[in-house]
Design a protein around this motif. Sequence first.
Motif, PDB file in Angstrom:
ATOM      1  N   UNK A 297      -0.585  70.666  85.104  1.00  0.00           N
ATOM      2  CA  UNK A 297      -1.784  71.233  85.722  1.00  0.00           C
ATOM      3  C   UNK A 297      -2.669  71.975  84.738  1.00  0.00           C
ATOM      4  N   UNK A 298      -3.884  72.277  85.170  1.00  0.00           N
ATOM      5  CA  UNK A 298      -4.873  72.878  84.277  1.00  0.00           C
ATOM      6  C   UNK A 298      -4.445  74.256  83.776  1.00  0.00           C
ATOM      7  N   UNK A 299      -3.825  75.052  84.628  1.00  0.00           N
ATOM      8  CA  UNK A 299      -3.429  76.395  84.183  1.00  0.00           C
ATOM      9  C   UNK A 299      -2.355  76.314  83.099  1.00  0.00           C
ATOM     10  N   UNK A 300      -1.455  75.349  83.233  1.00  0.00           N
ATOM     11  CA  UNK A 300      -0.419  75.159  82.212  1.00  0.00           C
ATOM     12  C   UNK A 300      -1.040  74.697  80.892  1.00  0.00           C
ATOM     13  N   UNK A 301      -2.061  73.861  80.983  1.00  0.00           N
ATOM     14  CA  UNK A 301      -2.769  73.421  79.773  1.00  0.00           C
ATOM     15  C   UNK A 301      -3.414  74.610  79.066  1.00  0.00           C
ATOM     16  N   UNK A 302      -4.029  75.481  79.842  1.00  0.00           N
ATOM     17  CA  UNK A 302      -4.698  76.651  79.269  1.00  0.00           C
ATOM     18  C   UNK A 302      -3.682  77.609  78.661  1.00  0.00           C
ATOM     19  N   UNK A 303      -2.597  77.832  79.379  1.00  0.00           N
ATOM     20  CA  UNK A 303      -1.571  78.754  78.881  1.00  0.00           C
ATOM     21  C   UNK A 303      -0.918  78.272  77.598  1.00  0.00           C
ATOM     22  N   UNK A 304      -0.920  76.965  77.391  1.00  0.00           N
ATOM     23  CA  UNK A 304      -0.317  76.397  76.183  1.00  0.00           C
ATOM     24  C   UNK A 304      -1.173  76.633  74.936  1.00  0.00           C
ATOM     25  N   UNK A 305      -2.414  77.080  75.146  1.00  0.00           N
ATOM     26  CA  UNK A 305      -3.324  77.334  74.020  1.00  0.00           C
ATOM     27  C   UNK A 305      -3.888  78.747  74.158  1.00  0.00           C
ATOM     28  N   UNK A 306      -3.084  79.791  73.874  1.00  0.00           N
ATOM     29  CA  UNK A 306      -3.559  81.174  74.027  1.00  0.00           C
ATOM     30  C   UNK A 306      -4.753  81.495  73.127  1.00  0.00           C
ATOM     31  N   UNK A 307      -4.937  80.703  72.063  1.00  0.00           N
ATOM     32  CA  UNK A 307      -6.058  80.929  71.152  1.00  0.00           C
ATOM     33  C   UNK A 307      -7.412  80.680  71.833  1.00  0.00           C
ATOM     34  N   UNK A 308      -7.407  80.028  72.990  1.00  0.00           N
ATOM     35  CA  UNK A 308      -8.651  79.814  73.730  1.00  0.00           C
ATOM     36  C   UNK A 308      -9.354  81.128  74.036  1.00  0.00           C
ATOM     37  N   UNK A 309      -8.554  82.174  74.278  1.00  0.00           N
ATOM     38  CA  UNK A 309      -9.122  83.479  74.629  1.00  0.00           C
ATOM     39  C   UNK A 309      -9.957  84.078  73.510  1.00  0.00           C
ATOM     40  N   UNK A 310      -9.776  83.578  72.294  1.00  0.00           N
ATOM     41  CA  UNK A 310     -10.543  84.096  71.152  1.00  0.00           C
ATOM     42  C   UNK A 310     -11.921  83.459  71.034  1.00  0.00           C
ATOM     43  N   UNK A 311     -12.120  82.305  71.670  1.00  0.00           N
ATOM     44  CA  UNK A 311     -13.394  81.602  71.518  1.00  0.00           C
ATOM     45  C   UNK A 311     -14.209  81.523  72.798  1.00  0.00           C
ATOM     46  N   UNK A 312     -13.592  81.788  73.946  1.00  0.00           N
ATOM     47  CA  UNK A 312     -14.327  81.688  75.208  1.00  0.00           C
ATOM     48  C   UNK A 312     -13.591  82.407  76.323  1.00  0.00           C
ATOM     49  N   UNK A 313     -14.357  82.828  77.330  1.00  0.00           N
ATOM     50  CA  UNK A 313     -13.781  83.290  78.582  1.00  0.00           C
ATOM     51  C   UNK A 313     -13.556  82.043  79.430  1.00  0.00           C
ATOM     52  N   UNK A 314     -12.319  81.640  79.527  1.00  0.00           N
ATOM     53  CA  UNK A 314     -11.993  80.326  80.087  1.00  0.00           C
ATOM     54  C   UNK A 314     -11.504  80.436  81.527  1.00  0.00           C
ATOM     55  N   UNK A 315     -12.037  79.561  82.357  1.00  0.00           N
ATOM     56  CA  UNK A 315     -11.534  79.370  83.721  1.00  0.00           C
ATOM     57  C   UNK A 315     -11.141  77.905  83.879  1.00  0.00           C
ATOM     58  N   UNK A 316     -10.132  77.641  84.700  1.00  0.00           N
ATOM     59  CA  UNK A 316      -9.680  76.271  84.907  1.00  0.00           C
ATOM     60  C   UNK A 316      -9.794  75.832  86.346  1.00  0.00           C
TER      61      UNK A 316
END
Length: 358
Positions: free
Chosen positions: A61-80
Motif C-alpha cells: 500500500x501507499x503508506x508502506x511505500x512512503x514509510x520505506x523512504x523516510x528521506x521523503x520528509x526532507x524534500x516534501x510534505x508528503x501525503x499518500x
Amino acid sequence: MHKKLTGRWLLTMVSLLVAVAGAHAQTARLPNVTILATGGTIAGTGATSTTTVGYTAATVGVQQLIQAVPELAKVANVKGEQVFQIASESMTNEHWLTLGKRVNALLAQNDVDGIVITHGTDTMEETAYFLDLVVKSRKPVVLVGAMRPSTALSADGPINLYNAALVAGSQEAVGKGVLIALNDQIHAARDVTKTNTSTPDSFKTPELGLLGYIQGGKPFFYRASTRKHTADSEFDIANLSALPQVDIVYGYANMNTVALDAFVAAGAKGIIHAGVGDGSLAAKVKPGLVAARKKGTIIVRASRVGQGILARNGEANDDELDFVAADTLSPQKARILLMLALTKTTNTKDIQRMFYTY
C-alpha cells in the motif's frame, strides 16, 4: 543570583522559540506533494530477495511505500492516497478517467504543489501521455515505477520514488508537462517508451532525447517538449464517463483483415494501423481499411518501427483515402490521442491538426 537565573532562563526560552520557529519555517518552505498510488512493480513483492521476475505486483500500500523512504520528509510534505491497486497491464480507460479527474481536483487546491503517481511500468507511458493531454494545470505531475519489486536486492523503487517527489516539488518542473522519472532520468510523457523487459534502464526517449537528470538532490533540465500539453490542451474530461473505442491493428508479413474486421464489427470508432516501415498498407488489408473509413471509422496510419515521422501521403495517399498520419507517435499513444480527439470531432482534417499539435 536570582536575576542571573532568570536571565539565563529567558535566554534559553528565546533560543528554543527561535529554533522551533526556524524548524516550522523550514517545514513550511517544503513543497506539498501528494502521492497517488495505483499499484505496479514498485508495490510488488517476490518470494525471495533475488526474485526479480515472477513476482506479484500491486501488493504494498501507499503508506508502506512512503514509510520505506523516510528521506521523503526532507524534500516534501508528503501525503499518500491509494487510487487503485492493480498491475498496469490491467489499466483501462475507466481507470484513466478516474485518475485524471482526481489529479485535476488535487492540483486545483492551493495546498498541493505537485503530484507523484506510482504506476506499473508496462503501461506507464500510456497513462503519462493521457494525463499530459487532460491535466489542467502547470504544476508538476510525475509518474514513477520500478523494474524490480520492493523485496528485491537493489530494488529501484525507493530511490525512484524519492527522485520523483523531488521533481514534483521543484520549480524547475513547473510547466514541463507530465513527466516520467526513473533511473535518475527525467522524460517527457509524449516521447518516452519502455525499451527492455526487465532492466532498470528500460525507459528511454530514443531519438528526441530525455529532458534531464536528477543528481545531488536536484533536477537538471536540458530541454523541453515543443508540443502542447496540460494547461494548453483543448481536451477536457470533466464531464466524460467513457472514451470512444479505438483499437490497434498490427502490421506484419502475410497480414489479413481478421482483426480489423472484428474491431469494426465490435463498434470501433477509430483504428490505429501500426503498419510496417513508414506505415505501409498491405495489399490484402488496404481494401478493409478503405471500407472501414467509408463506414465512418477514423483510420490513423502509424508505424510499428518505433522511431521517425510517419509521412503523410508517403506510403499511402492519405488525402485521397481520408486517413490521418500519426506523426512521431507510437501506435499506443496514437490510440490515446485519437480517443480524445473523437470526443471533440470526427473531422479528419481537424484530427490531423491535433496529431501535429500534441
